[in-house]
Scaffold this motif. Structure first.
Motif, PDB file in Angstrom:
ATOM      1  N   SER A   1      -5.802   3.323   0.828  1.00 22.56           N
ATOM      2  CA  SER A   1      -4.996   2.671   1.390  1.00 22.56           C
ATOM      3  C   SER A   1      -4.798   3.250   2.626  1.00 22.56           C
ATOM      4  O   SER A   1      -4.201   2.593   3.538  1.00 22.56           O
TER       5      SER A   1
ATOM      6  N   GLU B   1      -8.443   6.541  -4.344  1.00 22.56           N
ATOM      7  CA  GLU B   1      -7.474   4.938  -3.392  1.00 22.56           C
ATOM      8  C   GLU B   1      -7.575   5.441  -2.680  1.00 22.56           C
ATOM      9  O   GLU B   1      -6.895   4.090  -1.803  1.00 22.56           O
ATOM     10  N   CYS B   2      -6.830   6.418  -3.034  1.00 21.97           N
ATOM     11  CA  CYS B   2      -5.241   6.758  -1.268  1.00 21.97           C
ATOM     12  C   CYS B   2      -5.959   6.348  -0.266  1.00 21.97           C
ATOM     13  O   CYS B   2      -5.796   6.164   0.500  1.00 21.97           O
TER      14      CYS B   2
ATOM     15  N   TYR C   1      -6.944  -9.252   2.875  1.00 22.40           N
ATOM     16  CA  TYR C   1      -7.811  -8.207   2.902  1.00 22.40           C
ATOM     17  C   TYR C   1      -9.206  -8.204   2.977  1.00 22.40           C
ATOM     18  O   TYR C   1     -10.457  -7.640   3.206  1.00 22.40           O
TER      19      TYR C   1
ATOM     20  N   ARG D   1      -7.795  -7.596  -5.027  1.00 19.71           N
ATOM     21  CA  ARG D   1      -7.470  -7.724  -3.353  1.00 19.71           C
ATOM     22  C   ARG D   1      -9.062  -8.577  -3.832  1.00 19.71           C
ATOM     23  O   ARG D   1      -8.244  -9.168  -2.031  1.00 19.71           O
TER      24      ARG D   1
ATOM     25  N   GLU E   1       0.787  -1.039   0.433  1.00 21.72           N
ATOM     26  CA  GLU E   1      -0.469  -0.424   0.559  1.00 21.72           C
ATOM     27  C   GLU E   1       1.018   1.407   0.122  1.00 21.72           C
ATOM     28  O   GLU E   1       0.265   2.725  -0.473  1.00 21.72           O
TER      29      GLU E   1
ATOM     30  N   ARG F   1       1.509   2.275  -3.597  1.00 22.82           N
ATOM     31  CA  ARG F   1       0.849   2.484  -4.395  1.00 22.82           C
ATOM     32  C   ARG F   1       0.396   4.093  -4.012  1.00 22.82           C
ATOM     33  O   ARG F   1       0.574   4.646  -5.268  1.00 22.82           O
TER      34      ARG F   1
END
Lengths: 138, 378, 171
Positions: free
Chosen positions: B283, B279-280, B254, B246, B119, B122
């Motif tokens: 994460s 998406e941040c 997950y 995921r 993560e 990412r």
């Protein structure tokens, strides 16, 4: 618009975000993976570090009179730490300083050293084989 | 007769059009990678494109079967791509463990540390590409702001794993390093500051008039096209397709921690950009849950056998689905390794989307696809 | 020092080319140009034009396809120039040593002045390497240029650039 003007005026009095590197010294973190340090007294030349290194940056040379030398190439090493974890006698450690840049006068020609180490190892294995044959016959 | 032949020659002359060819060569100031495009344009509207991606081919799959044994493989595979490096090492280690037969015995703490590495990787990849997109649209100041905030994430990786770019923390059988208690506290504090800069990024990409009008309606990919060409990653999620590895593969925790996908409906460049920004948030939430859920314990197990079965693993890299296959025969080196990277699946749709687009809209369109050519050439 | 030599050292411009690496060192070169490790205070910008550059930064182990383009770019940069090889792949081949499509390192193809080790090379190491390269650049002038040995033997005068290009392509 007004908010942007205020921010620009206040930025005159704030400290810049740059870290002025060569003039201010820099301390890396404690666990940074840096240079490899070899301890000569604890090493028994078992050659395990040479087998485990992925790019082949460690070479051990065995001379005609059975003295051994340990060579490490800082330009080829990828600083992964495999050799440090796999040494059974604790002769290798990793310190947290990074390697300095090299010049034309400092850098060695690594392909010559590879060929030389291969040739010397073949000669060493010949000598060991002759010794064991001499022991069996006597 | 003479007038008929004159009419025929006039028709033939009109049919042969003359295109202006513009090369976008392997050395360019906008791209850090060698890739060559050739655009055939007519009055600055692109009619045909040709591209060449094989400048980066190094021969890694062949070398993994002749030069390196299976314990060195995660360190070599991390250097396939420097931006998504942790996303390559994890499925390589998982697939070797499945080929040996020990994948049920990996401790939970090792799985949690692998998830934290993925993560963090990412986060820094999404900051990188959003900054690049703003620079190409003309906003060099926003590029500098986003990369200054990205340095906080690189400092985190430096403190936890020992290096800024190549983490080297995954090995066959578990993980190399543990995270002690005082570092966990520093990690949780820094995550609050990173969340503030993600909010700043979302505010720019939704409310600024110039950026929104430049990127809206550019390069639309509809849901039927996405399903027909087989696209993966944030590009597919921006067109409404619900796919995320995921949830589909179970090497990590997950499902126990709860995970929500981010999808949007429109399918243009602005939607792809906003999917990456949202998406941040997800994460950051997963890193917090992963730290709370495990306690101190073992981090790796000893490996004594060689790989002898066939195995497959899928992982979610920052750009899409990454696929690994290994065939072992009982020796130190496997018989065949196959890597399928996400950019390779996204490339066939490029000529379709780039038709009839004006030439000065090509750089934002290319950057919203998020190409990683070093992964593709291997 | 004359005024030209002084101004050459005070504002050197960069040309950057990636010959097939993993992009790790390229991101660190881009990060050196951002506000945290600002290298623009030394006067450097990244322009993509080889005719306006003084410092040539190369990354990646040279693949067989990029070899010709690298020689072409090297001969287009005007004298005096410095070549810096960044990363362990550019110095000696790195992890990709002896793979089938790779020449091992940049100094098998063009002459190199400074080597920066590391995987991936930190921004502090890159700044150290560039400062060392600027010291070497201040001693070079347009008259006494260093060329590789095999070219010095065959062409004592520098007039025939085309012959030099063909010679370097054969090796």
């Amino acid at each position: 618009m007004l908010k942007m003007f205020l921010t620009s005026v206040l930025n005159l009095f704030r400290k810049p975000a740059t870290h002025l590197y060569p003039f201010e010294p820099y301390e890396p973190f404690e666990d940074y993976r840096g240079r490899i340090v070899w301890n000569e007294e604890k090493c028994t030349f078992c050659m395990r570090c040479e087998m485990v290194c992925p790019p082949g940056a460690i070479k051990i040379m065995i001379m005609e009179d059975d003295t051994k030398r340990w060579l490490w190439n800082p330009a080829q090493c990828i600083y992964c730490g495999e050799c440090v974890r796999n040494c059974p006698f604790g002769a290798l450690t990793q310190e947290n300083q990074y390697s300095p840049p090299l010049d034309k006068s400092n850098k060695r020609d690594w392909s010559e050293i590879e060929r030389e180490a291969e040739r010397l190892k073949l000669l060493w294995r010949e000598r060991l084989r002759k010794k064991s044959q001499a022991k069996k016959s006597s | 007769m003479a007038s008929e032949s004159k009419n025929k020659t006039r028709e033939i002359q009109i049919k042969e059009k003359v295109y202006t060819t513009i090369p976008f060569g392997s050395q360019h100031v906008a791209l850090p990678e060698p890739i060559k495009f050739i655009f055939d344009t007519e009055n600055e509207i692109v009619k045909e494109i040709k591209f060449d991606i094989a400048y980066v081919h190094r021969g890694i799959e062949k070398a993994l079967t002749t030069m390196f044994d299976f314990r060195k493989a995660p360190y070599v595979v991390g250097r396939v791509c420097g931006i998504c490096s942790a996303a390559h090492t994890i499925p390589c280690a998982v697939v070797m463990e499945r080929a040996i037969g020990i994948d049920r015995e990996i401790p939970d703490r090792a799985k949690a540390i692998r998830m934290i590495a993925l993560e963090i990787n990412r986060l820094q990849s999404h900051f990188l590409i959003n900054g690049h997109l703003a620079e190409v649209c003309g906003y060099e100041n926003v590029f500098m702001h986003i990369w200054r905030d990205r340095e906080m994430i690189m400092d985190l990786a430096d403190m936890l794993f020992g290096n800024r770019v190549q983490y080297d923390v995954v090995c066959v059988g578990g993980v190399n390093r543990d995270i002690p208690k005082d570092k966990e506290r520093v990690l949780l504090d820094k995550l609050n500051e990173i969340e503030k800069s993600v909010e700043f990024m979302e505010k720019i990409f939704t409310k600024d008039r110039t950026l929104v009008s430049r990127l809206k309606g550019l390069g639309v990919v509809s849901k039927e096209m996405a399903l027909e060409y087989g696209i993966v990653g944030p590009m597919a999620r921006a067109s409404g397709v619900k796919t995320d590895c995921r949830v589909e593969d179970d090497w990590g925790l997950y499902k126990d921690l709860g995970f929500e996908m981010v999808t949007m409906e429109e399918g243009d460049s602005l939607a792809r950009c906003l999917v990456r920004v949202r998406e941040c948030y997800e994460s950051i939430r997963i890193i917090r849950e992963a730290i709370k859920s495990t306690e101190e314990g073992e981090i790796s197990i000893k490996v004594t056998a060689n790989p002898k079965y066939e195995a497959v693993c899928r992982n979610e890299a920052p750009r899409g689905e990454l696929f690994y296959y290994v065939k072992g025969t009982g020796g130190i080196m496997p018989d065949r390794v196959r890597i399928r990277t996400p950019t390779l699946a996204n490339i066939p749709i490029l000529p379709e989307v780039m038709k009839d687009v004006s030439y000065n809209d090509i750089p934002p369109l290319l950057m919203s696809f998020d190409p990683c050519i070093a992964c593709t050439g291997r | 020092m004359s005024i030209f030599a002084l101004s050459r050292v005070k504002s050197p411009w960069i040309l950057h080319y990636d010959t097939g690496g993993c992009n790790g060192c390229d991101i660190e070169i881009l990060a050196v140009l951002t506000p945290r490790y600002d290298v623009e205070r030394f006067g450097m910008i990244n322009r993509g034009n080889p005719k306006q550059a003084d410092v040539f930064l190369v990354t990646g182990p040279v693949t067989k396809r990029c070899r010709e383009r690298l020689i072409n770019l090297y001969l287009q940069v005007p004298e005096p120039k410095v070549v810096v090889a960044v990363g362990s792949c550019a110095c000696d081949g790195g992890v990709f040593r002896n793979m089938y499509n790779v020449e091992n390192g940049v100094d098998k193809v063009i002459p190199v002045d400074v080597y920066v080790p590391g995987c991936a090379a930190r921004p502090h190491q890159i700044i150290d390497g560039v400062v060392k390269a600027l010291e070497i650049l201040s001693k070079k002038t347009k008259e006494n240029i260093e060329l590789p040995e095999y070219i010095k033997e065959r062409f004592p005068s520098l007039n025939d650039r085309r012959k030099v290009l063909e010679e370097m392509r054969k090796r």
